[in-house]
Scaffold this motif. Sequence first.
Motif, PDB file in Angstrom:
ATOM      1  N   LYS A 379       0.916  -1.131   0.083  1.00  0.00           N
ATOM      2  CA  LYS A 379       0.210   0.131   0.092  1.00  0.00           C
ATOM      3  C   LYS A 379       0.777   1.248   0.015  1.00  0.00           C
ATOM      4  O   LYS A 379       0.454   2.227  -0.643  1.00  0.00           O
ATOM      5  N   ARG A 380       2.171   1.238   0.628  1.00  0.00           N
ATOM      6  CA  ARG A 380       2.920   2.262   0.658  1.00  0.00           C
ATOM      7  C   ARG A 380       3.312   2.582  -0.586  1.00  0.00           C
ATOM      8  O   ARG A 380       3.495   3.799  -1.039  1.00  0.00           O
ATOM      9  N   ALA A 381       3.722   1.443  -1.215  1.00  0.00           N
ATOM     10  CA  ALA A 381       4.224   1.801  -2.677  1.00  0.00           C
ATOM     11  C   ALA A 381       3.174   2.398  -3.740  1.00  0.00           C
ATOM     12  O   ALA A 381       3.392   3.214  -4.571  1.00  0.00           O
ATOM     13  N   LEU A 382       2.001   1.732  -3.463  1.00  0.00           N
ATOM     14  CA  LEU A 382       0.837   2.517  -4.437  1.00  0.00           C
ATOM     15  C   LEU A 382       0.630   3.995  -3.964  1.00  0.00           C
ATOM     16  O   LEU A 382       0.435   4.712  -4.898  1.00  0.00           O
ATOM     17  N   ILE A 383       0.686   4.020  -2.843  1.00  0.00           N
ATOM     18  CA  ILE A 383       0.559   5.679  -2.504  1.00  0.00           C
ATOM     19  C   ILE A 383       1.541   6.518  -3.047  1.00  0.00           C
ATOM     20  O   ILE A 383       1.251   7.538  -3.445  1.00  0.00           O
ATOM     21  N   GLY A 384       2.579   6.096  -2.739  1.00  0.00           N
ATOM     22  CA  GLY A 384       3.957   6.692  -3.217  1.00  0.00           C
ATOM     23  C   GLY A 384       3.859   7.140  -4.863  1.00  0.00           C
ATOM     24  O   GLY A 384       4.149   7.978  -5.235  1.00  0.00           O
ATOM     25  N   ALA A 385       3.365   5.958  -5.680  1.00  0.00           N
ATOM     26  CA  ALA A 385       3.168   6.153  -7.132  1.00  0.00           C
ATOM     27  C   ALA A 385       2.159   7.217  -7.305  1.00  0.00           C
ATOM     28  O   ALA A 385       2.255   8.034  -8.123  1.00  0.00           O
ATOM     29  N   GLN A 386       0.857   6.886  -6.441  1.00  0.00           N
ATOM     30  CA  GLN A 386      -0.073   8.062  -6.732  1.00  0.00           C
ATOM     31  C   GLN A 386       0.397   9.404  -6.522  1.00  0.00           C
ATOM     32  O   GLN A 386      -0.435  10.337  -6.982  1.00  0.00           O
ATOM     33  N   GLN A 387       1.350   9.754  -5.687  1.00  0.00           N
ATOM     34  CA  GLN A 387       1.834  11.119  -5.205  1.00  0.00           C
ATOM     35  C   GLN A 387       2.931  11.637  -6.199  1.00  0.00           C
ATOM     36  O   GLN A 387       3.348  12.735  -5.888  1.00  0.00           O
ATOM     37  N   SER A 388       3.169  10.611  -7.167  1.00  0.00           N
ATOM     38  CA  SER A 388       4.351  11.101  -7.933  1.00  0.00           C
ATOM     39  C   SER A 388       3.756  11.903  -9.029  1.00  0.00           C
ATOM     40  O   SER A 388       2.856  12.389  -9.169  1.00  0.00           O
ATOM     41  N   ARG A 389       4.804  12.521  -9.799  1.00  0.00           N
ATOM     42  CA  ARG A 389       4.404  13.435 -10.741  1.00  0.00           C
ATOM     43  C   ARG A 389       4.072  13.044 -12.281  1.00  0.00           C
ATOM     44  O   ARG A 389       3.839  13.442 -13.076  1.00  0.00           O
ATOM     45  N   ASP A 390       4.211  11.569 -12.106  1.00  0.00           N
ATOM     46  CA  ASP A 390       4.170  10.922 -13.569  1.00  0.00           C
ATOM     47  C   ASP A 390       2.691  10.804 -13.811  1.00  0.00           C
ATOM     48  O   ASP A 390       1.923  10.082 -12.991  1.00  0.00           O
ATOM     49  N   THR A 391       2.154  11.031 -14.633  1.00  0.00           N
ATOM     50  CA  THR A 391       0.624  10.798 -14.831  1.00  0.00           C
ATOM     51  C   THR A 391       0.274   9.528 -15.168  1.00  0.00           C
ATOM     52  O   THR A 391      -0.492   9.046 -14.552  1.00  0.00           O
ATOM     53  N   TYR A 392       1.014   8.746 -15.710  1.00  0.00           N
ATOM     54  CA  TYR A 392       0.473   7.155 -15.895  1.00  0.00           C
ATOM     55  C   TYR A 392       0.659   6.439 -14.405  1.00  0.00           C
ATOM     56  O   TYR A 392      -0.273   5.800 -14.298  1.00  0.00           O
ATOM     57  N   LEU A 393       1.832   6.630 -13.881  1.00  0.00           N
ATOM     58  CA  LEU A 393       1.832   6.047 -12.624  1.00  0.00           C
ATOM     59  C   LEU A 393       0.706   6.396 -11.466  1.00  0.00           C
ATOM     60  O   LEU A 393       0.271   5.593 -10.773  1.00  0.00           O
ATOM     61  N   MET A 394       0.184   7.747 -11.664  1.00  0.00           N
ATOM     62  CA  MET A 394      -0.819   8.327 -10.758  1.00  0.00           C
ATOM     63  C   MET A 394      -2.117   7.608 -11.171  1.00  0.00           C
ATOM     64  O   MET A 394      -2.944   7.019 -10.228  1.00  0.00           O
ATOM     65  N   SER A 395      -2.536   7.576 -12.403  1.00  0.00           N
ATOM     66  CA  SER A 395      -3.589   6.820 -12.658  1.00  0.00           C
ATOM     67  C   SER A 395      -3.702   5.219 -12.544  1.00  0.00           C
ATOM     68  O   SER A 395      -4.853   4.722 -12.115  1.00  0.00           O
ATOM     69  N   MET A 396      -2.482   4.570 -12.697  1.00  0.00           N
ATOM     70  CA  MET A 396      -2.312   3.232 -12.523  1.00  0.00           C
ATOM     71  C   MET A 396      -2.742   2.802 -11.089  1.00  0.00           C
ATOM     72  O   MET A 396      -3.332   1.943 -10.441  1.00  0.00           O
ATOM     73  N   ALA A 397      -1.812   3.885 -10.132  1.00  0.00           N
ATOM     74  CA  ALA A 397      -1.960   3.483  -8.855  1.00  0.00           C
ATOM     75  C   ALA A 397      -3.293   3.701  -7.987  1.00  0.00           C
ATOM     76  O   ALA A 397      -3.628   3.150  -7.284  1.00  0.00           O
ATOM     77  N   ALA A 398      -4.072   4.776  -8.772  1.00  0.00           N
ATOM     78  CA  ALA A 398      -5.314   5.044  -8.248  1.00  0.00           C
ATOM     79  C   ALA A 398      -6.359   3.866  -8.475  1.00  0.00           C
ATOM     80  O   ALA A 398      -7.305   3.458  -7.680  1.00  0.00           O
TER      81      ALA A 398
END
Length: 627
Positions: A379-398
């Motif tokens: 969950k911490r890895a997904l939250i970290g991806a969601q808070q990144s500046r990469d658009t793809y990572l943010m949408s995938m993590a969400a």
Amino acid sequence: METKAKCKFCYRSYVYHPGGATTTLNRHLANCTQYQNKLAKAKAQGTLNFGPDDGNSLVVNPTEYDHEHTRELIAKMIIAHEYSFRMVEHKWFNILMKWMNGNYEFIGRKSIKNECMRVYESEKNQLKRSLKEAESISLTTDLWTSNQNLQYMCLVAHYIDENWVLQCRVLNFIEVDPPHTGIVIAQAVFECMVEWKIEDKVTTITLDNATNNDTAVTNLKAKLLARKNSVFDPNYFHIRCAAHIVNLVVNDGLQPIDNLITCLRNTVKYFKRSPSRMYKFVEVCNNYSVKVGRGLALDVKTRWNSTYKMLDTCIDYKDAFGYYEDVDTSYVWKPSDSDWVLFGKIRPILGTMAEATTAFSGSLYPTANCFYPYIVKVKRALIGAQQSRDTYLMSMAAAMLEKFDKYWEEKNNVMVIATILDPRFKMRYIKWCFAQIFDPVRCEIEINDINQELERLYNKYEILNRQKMGDNGMNRQSTIASLDTTSSMASIASDFQSFLQSIVTESSKSELLIYLDEPNEPIDNKHFNLLRYWNVNCHRFPVVSSLAKRFLAVPVSSVSSECTFSNAGRVIDDYRSSLKPATVQALVCASSWIRGTYEDNNHPLVVGDDEDDVESIEFPKCMVSSN
């Protein structure tokens, strides 16, 4: 220090102290039916000797041959190793047995089958006695279709015995007629519970996330609540298979790189089919200064963590695949640069999930205490991806977090409580985790809820413990009072005893708070044994240890059922597909019981090794050494 030994007559393990080995051995032999039978035979036919090595090995006079016992051992061998009944009729098996002992008598396949069924009944009675002593039992169940095109339901029990050893036994492996609705599954499970007389001991059931399983859980809850058992708590009953949920969540992360996975899978297969291509690939790596280390890996499609291993292995050769394409026109599966970039972004997330999947799928059936550290890391890895500046990572993590929370939206704190009952973590670890995944306000609310829940559970089990010890206490008081009724000391002792009872509840600190306040055990201690810790400290913390015995036996996944299906697939192979369901159940269940008797489960709980999920494709050693 306690030591385990096996009786060479009943083949059961018993625990003894080296200092009192003779006493413990004699006590065991007094209750060993097979020993008593052999003792009677020895008086008439021969002698029974103790081995000279350690005083605990039992040796029958080699001049005496017991064909009945030999037949039983052969039956257990056939059951444990999934051998064919016809094996006993093989010529060289009989030659071997005759050479070992000239008194050996031929056994036919029908006779050995009947012996296997007798062993099944005998082992079943012994397991019933063991389950009778268990304080609480957790179940897992699943459905499986055999090569006979029959649907079988497997029911597995997990419990911690009186010696604080984690036990796992297949209770039933029965045919279930379609349709497999939730009502049908619930009825089949409940009938099995009644057959084993454990309906008042079952506390949890672990299932995958099929819709019919949700219906089955609702129906089972109603049946168990109707029994009005004070120990049963419906809030903790349903455990969702963690390995299955992680698999569902990770599929969203693999979809965007499906083209990369397909290309790499075909690439590895292409090299595997031809050693000359493998030599040429290593030569290309040498020419372009690509370091050649570990070989390639081919995944198993049904296990996504093996797919991650394939990706992780191949990434070291991403440039070499492009160079190889220039020298082999038949190679058409070179991954694109954009695919590699995408994989590089999600690689840390997939690595964390692969680690969790490996832990949840361990061969020792990991219990609830190991769940939270891994799942919080995911969950911490997904939250970290969601808070990144990469658009793809943010949408995938969400998207992955949404599915992640969906399956655990029903609040069940079994995993949290089990983690607290692990002295390496306790409440300090939960507070640290909550601070990582929640905002400050939510964190405080969640911690307060857990504290209240722990206090409620502790008070409930304290009452149960007092009720359990009440009769013993009354007996002790009556004994003390009867020692000297004429002495004035009796009156003083009685008054003082009343005073002690009145202040029992006035202790400044509860047993639970004492446990939580003590320092954590070192988390990096590889030799730490969780159940051994509680075995040693159960006298200090009788109430908390009762909680531990309940929550630490909860399986975090349905892996035990999956392993049973693998065993059943070997039992019902293409040469034995005509076996009747009753025979299949006897062989599968008895195999679990016999193996469980011989396995030493009193060791640290570690994650399993899933190397069998990946096929390693090694490079030619001579080419690698030259590189």
